[in-house]
Design a protein around this motif. Structure first.
Motif, short mmCIF file in Angstrom:
data_model
loop_
_atom_site.label_atom_id
_atom_site.label_comp_id
_atom_site.label_asym_id
_atom_site.label_seq_id
_atom_site.Cartn_x
_atom_site.Cartn_y
_atom_site.Cartn_z
N ILE A 30 0.84 -1.26 -0.04
CA ILE A 30 0.05 -0.07 -0.05
C ILE A 30 0.78 1.26 0.16
N THR A 31 0.80 2.26 -1.13
CA THR A 31 1.22 3.54 -0.90
C THR A 31 0.27 4.61 -0.48
N GLN A 32 0.51 5.61 0.01
CA GLN A 32 -0.26 6.66 0.45
C GLN A 32 -0.01 8.02 0.01
N LEU A 33 -1.09 8.89 -0.09
CA LEU A 33 -0.90 10.33 -0.41
C LEU A 33 -1.89 11.08 0.50
N PHE A 34 -1.24 11.51 1.49
CA PHE A 34 -1.91 12.30 2.39
C PHE A 34 -1.28 13.78 2.68
N ALA A 35 -2.12 14.57 3.60
CA ALA A 35 -1.49 15.69 3.72
C ALA A 35 -0.23 15.90 3.79
N ALA A 36 0.48 14.96 4.73
CA ALA A 36 1.97 15.10 5.15
C ALA A 36 2.80 14.99 3.80
N GLN A 37 2.21 14.19 2.63
CA GLN A 37 3.14 14.30 1.55
C GLN A 37 2.53 15.27 0.62
N PHE A 38 1.57 15.89 0.49
CA PHE A 38 0.85 16.78 -0.30
C PHE A 38 -0.21 17.70 0.25
N PRO A 39 0.50 18.65 0.70
CA PRO A 39 -0.14 19.78 1.59
C PRO A 39 -1.50 20.20 1.01
N PRO A 40 -1.74 20.33 -0.34
CA PRO A 40 -3.13 21.20 -0.73
C PRO A 40 -3.95 19.89 -0.85
N ILE A 41 -3.69 18.60 -0.68
CA ILE A 41 -4.84 17.61 -0.87
C ILE A 41 -5.85 17.65 0.05
N GLN A 42 -7.21 17.48 -0.34
CA GLN A 42 -8.22 17.43 0.30
C GLN A 42 -8.95 16.18 0.51
N ASN A 43 -8.58 15.03 -0.11
CA ASN A 43 -8.97 13.93 -0.02
C ASN A 43 -7.78 12.67 -0.12
N GLY A 44 -7.34 12.43 0.83
CA GLY A 44 -6.15 11.53 0.78
C GLY A 44 -6.56 10.35 0.31
N LEU A 118 -7.91 2.15 -5.47
CA LEU A 118 -7.68 3.40 -4.77
C LEU A 118 -8.57 3.18 -3.63
N THR A 119 -8.42 3.59 -2.31
CA THR A 119 -9.34 3.92 -1.29
C THR A 119 -9.28 5.23 -0.91
N ILE A 120 -10.30 6.06 -1.30
CA ILE A 120 -10.34 7.65 -1.27
C ILE A 120 -10.69 7.93 -0.02
N PHE A 121 -10.47 8.80 0.80
CA PHE A 121 -11.02 9.34 1.98
C PHE A 121 -11.34 10.69 1.82
N ASP A 122 -12.71 11.33 2.55
CA ASP A 122 -13.06 12.46 2.58
C ASP A 122 -12.52 13.71 3.39
N GLN A 123 -11.35 13.22 3.96
CA GLN A 123 -10.40 14.02 4.71
C GLN A 123 -9.07 13.65 4.36
N PRO A 124 -7.92 14.64 4.51
CA PRO A 124 -6.57 14.51 4.07
C PRO A 124 -5.97 13.44 4.56
N THR A 125 -6.45 12.79 5.72
CA THR A 125 -5.47 11.84 6.32
C THR A 125 -6.55 11.25 7.46
N PRO A 126 -6.61 9.62 7.18
CA PRO A 126 -7.41 9.10 7.99
C PRO A 126 -6.90 8.49 9.11
N ASP A 127 -7.82 8.14 10.14
CA ASP A 127 -7.54 7.53 11.31
C ASP A 127 -7.83 6.11 11.12
N VAL A 128 -7.09 5.05 11.52
CA VAL A 128 -7.51 3.76 11.40
C VAL A 128 -7.43 2.81 12.59
N VAL A 129 -8.44 2.25 12.95
CA VAL A 129 -8.55 1.04 13.90
C VAL A 129 -8.48 -0.24 13.66
#
Length: 225
Positions: A30-44, A118-129
């Protein structure tokens, strides 16, 4: 206005292949693209590659709704509806999507090799349990008191889970299955990888064929509405 968009160093391009979130082996990662990697992103999002029979383990998100988009291959998604107390299961092919509402327990199983999602989230960074963490940290005494299960049997069952399992089964598990099959003198299932259970092994109450002509809809023959 998003302050990231006002930055003089603004870039609106990123590579989702660069940051590996989790790697089981060269074919399952799994690779990721979240706010930490791409600050303008709105849906990591996670970029997920799977082999047949590999599972994105049961888990849930406390802060995001998730959309699963299949790029290639096939996968089956399952999500537990807490309002109807039903398991909603869908078989997806390229271009098809499924949604996991925020806080709903879910998992994904690849039905073909070289599946890409692709698993797309409606926030830049998801929490996972992770379900694996719930199982391994639940004291056997609590499991026994809460669910009336045998404490020793529960402790033995979850003993192999020593860390968070993201893509399962854990390495070595298939070898254990192979040894068990060999001990019972059971041949591999035809048409599948050696010692890999068929689709019905993941969902014993479901029949793998025939499939409906509308795979994006729930399957009545699976027992789900």
């Amino acid at each position: 206005m998003n302050p990231d968009l006002m930055s003089p160093s603004l870039t609106l391009m990123a590579d989702s292949n660069e940051v590996v979130n989790y790697k089981r082996d060269p074919h399952n990662y799994i690779t990721q693209l979240f706010a930490a990697q791409f600050p303008p992103i709105q849906n990591g999002f996670f970029n997920v590659r799977l082999s047949r029979g590999i599972i994105v383990q049961p888990h849930w998100h406390t802060n995001v709704t998730e959309l699963v988009f299949v790029i290639s291959g096939e996968a089956v998604t399952s999500v537990f509806n807490p309002f109807t107390q039903r398991l909603m299961t869908y078989r997806l092919g390229p271009g098809q999507v499924a949604q996991f509402p925020k806080g709903w327990f879910h998992w994904i199983v690849a039905l073909s090799d070289e599946a890409q999602l692709l698993t797309i989230f409606d926030q830049p960074t998801p929490d996972v349990v992770y379900g694996s963490d719930f199982l391994r940290f639940l004291p056997k005494e609590i499991a026994g008191r809460a669910y009336c299960v045998d404490e020793a049997a529960y402790a033995e069952a979850v003993a192999p889970i020593r860390e968070s399992v993201i893509l399962g089964p854990p390495p070595g598990c298939m070898q254990r299955e192979e040894d068990q099959y060999a001990a019972r003198q059971m041949p591999p299932y035809p048409g599948l990888h050696p010692f890999q259970p068929p689709y019905s092994a993941y969902y014993p109450h479901m029949q793998p064929e025939p499939y409906p002509t509308q795979p994006q809809m729930p399957y009545p023959e699976f027992g789900f509405l």
